[in-house]
Design an enzyme around this catalytic site. Structure first.
Site, PDB file in Angstrom:
ATOM      1  N   ASP A   1     -37.996 -29.723  -5.610  1.00 49.85           N
ATOM      2  CA  ASP A   1     -36.977 -29.118  -4.678  1.00 49.85           C
ATOM      3  C   ASP A   1     -37.034 -29.741  -3.313  1.00 49.85           C
ATOM      4  O   ASP A   1     -38.256 -30.490  -3.182  1.00 49.85           O
ATOM      5  CB  ASP A   1     -37.122 -27.578  -4.634  1.00 49.85           C
ATOM      6  CG  ASP A   1     -35.748 -26.862  -4.213  1.00 49.85           C
ATOM      7  OD1 ASP A   1     -35.198 -26.285  -5.095  1.00 49.85           O
ATOM      8  OD2 ASP A   1     -35.370 -26.986  -3.102  1.00 49.85           O
TER       9      ASP A   1
ATOM     10  N   ASP B   1     -35.635 -35.178  -2.972  1.00 51.14           N
ATOM     11  CA  ASP B   1     -34.118 -35.116  -2.771  1.00 51.14           C
ATOM     12  C   ASP B   1     -33.401 -35.529  -4.099  1.00 51.14           C
ATOM     13  O   ASP B   1     -33.884 -36.901  -4.148  1.00 51.14           O
ATOM     14  CB  ASP B   1     -33.870 -35.919  -1.271  1.00 51.14           C
ATOM     15  CG  ASP B   1     -32.241 -35.971  -1.123  1.00 51.14           C
ATOM     16  OD1 ASP B   1     -31.488 -35.304  -2.008  1.00 51.14           O
ATOM     17  OD2 ASP B   1     -32.002 -36.473  -0.194  1.00 51.14           O
ATOM     18  N   VAL B   2     -32.933 -34.940  -4.775  1.00 47.60           N
ATOM     19  CA  VAL B   2     -32.390 -35.274  -6.171  1.00 47.60           C
ATOM     20  C   VAL B   2     -31.050 -36.267  -5.852  1.00 47.60           C
ATOM     21  O   VAL B   2     -30.715 -36.827  -6.894  1.00 47.60           O
ATOM     22  CB  VAL B   2     -32.109 -34.069  -6.813  1.00 47.60           C
ATOM     23  CG1 VAL B   2     -33.198 -33.392  -7.575  1.00 47.60           C
ATOM     24  CG2 VAL B   2     -30.770 -33.449  -6.324  1.00 47.60           C
TER      25      VAL B   2
ATOM     26  N   TYR C   1     -16.022 -28.595  -6.879  1.00 50.98           N
ATOM     27  CA  TYR C   1     -17.309 -27.825  -7.757  1.00 50.98           C
ATOM     28  C   TYR C   1     -16.780 -28.215  -9.106  1.00 50.98           C
ATOM     29  O   TYR C   1     -17.549 -28.559  -9.899  1.00 50.98           O
ATOM     30  CB  TYR C   1     -17.395 -26.415  -7.463  1.00 50.98           C
ATOM     31  CG  TYR C   1     -18.364 -25.811  -8.208  1.00 50.98           C
ATOM     32  CD1 TYR C   1     -19.849 -25.871  -7.552  1.00 50.98           C
ATOM     33  CD2 TYR C   1     -18.191 -24.677  -8.769  1.00 50.98           C
ATOM     34  CE1 TYR C   1     -20.939 -25.393  -8.302  1.00 50.98           C
ATOM     35  CE2 TYR C   1     -19.308 -24.104  -9.637  1.00 50.98           C
ATOM     36  CZ  TYR C   1     -20.595 -24.320  -9.058  1.00 50.98           C
ATOM     37  OH  TYR C   1     -21.551 -23.774  -9.560  1.00 50.98           O
TER      38      TYR C   1
ATOM     39  N   LYS D   1     -18.624 -29.821 -12.399  1.00 53.06           N
ATOM     40  CA  LYS D   1     -19.154 -29.043 -13.531  1.00 53.06           C
ATOM     41  C   LYS D   1     -18.387 -29.429 -14.917  1.00 53.06           C
ATOM     42  O   LYS D   1     -19.127 -29.637 -15.791  1.00 53.06           O
ATOM     43  CB  LYS D   1     -18.812 -27.771 -13.140  1.00 53.06           C
ATOM     44  CG  LYS D   1     -19.711 -27.028 -11.954  1.00 53.06           C
ATOM     45  CD  LYS D   1     -21.299 -27.411 -12.160  1.00 53.06           C
ATOM     46  CE  LYS D   1     -22.048 -26.899 -11.171  1.00 53.06           C
ATOM     47  NZ  LYS D   1     -23.559 -27.291 -11.220  1.00 53.06           N
TER      48      LYS D   1
END
Length: 303
Positions: A37, A62-63, A155, A159
């Site tokens: 995270d 940091d993804v 968003y 998704k």
């Protein structure tokens, strides 16, 4: 996935929300954890708490940076020697119509919610292909990856992409005869996570504080709606059992709000019937996105 004890789980977004909940259940079942995270302080607290009942390591990551995910996977293999469960949970939400939402917000959510999963899949899948027992992967999407509504096109875009990517990857694994790798895509409706606090975790590289959008009525309305929806959502605690049940039964789609299933079927029917989205029709339906026991047909049954 039938056995959990001493298996290795690599979980992104593990300091909050679904990532934390899955980590809690994994620790309870005796798994070894590598938690990732960018919120270092909260991550440390979660790791210390779960470390009392399981072997837990954590890394600030940091993804949205592929190199950081690559390094985290390498460190997990160096430490544990394998990865049996990958959970791609990290993600953010940004509200606003496409004609107002800054492009930087699109870049942020695409990198955080979609590309982060691409980075980890590219790195972890070859590892699982070499493992005798393969592995399991949970990609966290949303009901927003199966149906749509107003106010959050960015968003919904990410998704839907996660769901499509996961489905297509399942086909590719079958073509590659990798039947020991099992994919799962998690599509909940509203759950009491901290998704409405996404702005607190915005990296500086995606910040545009001077953009007038962040003082606009659209931004304020979107933030208020997110806070209300998350606060009144399904308790986070309730998702753990369903997720791990689906892992044990090797279910591809993990759905926690069964009352929303008619919405999913209805959207598919609209596609083949060439029916356009209709706000009036959507607004007339009972809300089944918060209560997992709600039903579109509850009002009809009561009459």
């Amino acid at each position: 996935m039938q056995e959990f004890k001493n298996k290795v789980a690599l979980i992104t977004g593990a300091a909050h929300g679904f990532g934390m909940a899955i980590a809690e259940e994994a620790a309870k079942r005796g798994m070894k954890l590598m938690l990732l995270d960018q919120d270092e302080a909260s991550l440390k607290q979660v790791a210390e708490r779960l470390g009392k009942e399981a072997e837990v390591k954590s890394l600030r990551v940091d993804v949205t940076e592929e190199s950081q995910i690559d390094d985290a996977v390498d460190k997990t293999i160096e430490l544990y020697g394998e990865i049996n469960l990958l959970v791609n949970s990290a993600g953010v939400a940004v509200p606003g119509p496409i004609w107002e939402l800054p492009v930087r917000d699109w870049e942020w959510i695409l990198h955080a919610d979609l590309m982060s999963q691409v980075y980890s899949l590219r790195k972890v899948l070859p590892i699982m292909m070499k493992q005798e027992d393969g592995g399991d992967i949970i990609n966290v999407a949303s009901l927003a990856g199966l149906v749509t509504s107003p106010l959050m096109p960015a968003y919904y875009a990410t998704k839907f992409a996660v769901v499509g990517m996961t489905e297509a990857t399942a086909y590719d694994l079958q073509l590659a005869k990798q039947d020991k790798i099992h994919l799962h895509v998690f599509c909940p409706a509203f759950v009491h996570t901290n998704l409405d606090h996404s702005e607190e975790y915005r990296p500086d590289k995606y910040a545009e504080p001077g953009d007038p959008y962040y003082q606009s009525e659209a931004f304020k309305i979107g933030q208020a709606a997110a806070q209300k929806d998350i606060a009144t959502g399904m308790p986070l605690e309730d998702v753990k059992a369903e997720i791990f049940k689906c892992l044990e039964e090797n279910k591809f789609y993990i759905l926690t709000h069964k009352g929303a299933n008619p919405l999913i079927v209805g959207r598919a029917k609209n596609v083949v019937d060439n029916v356009a989205p209709n706000l009036e029709v959507l607004a007339s339906l009972p809300d089944v996105t918060h209560d997992p026991n709600a039903s579109l047909f509850a009002e009809k049954k009561a009459d």
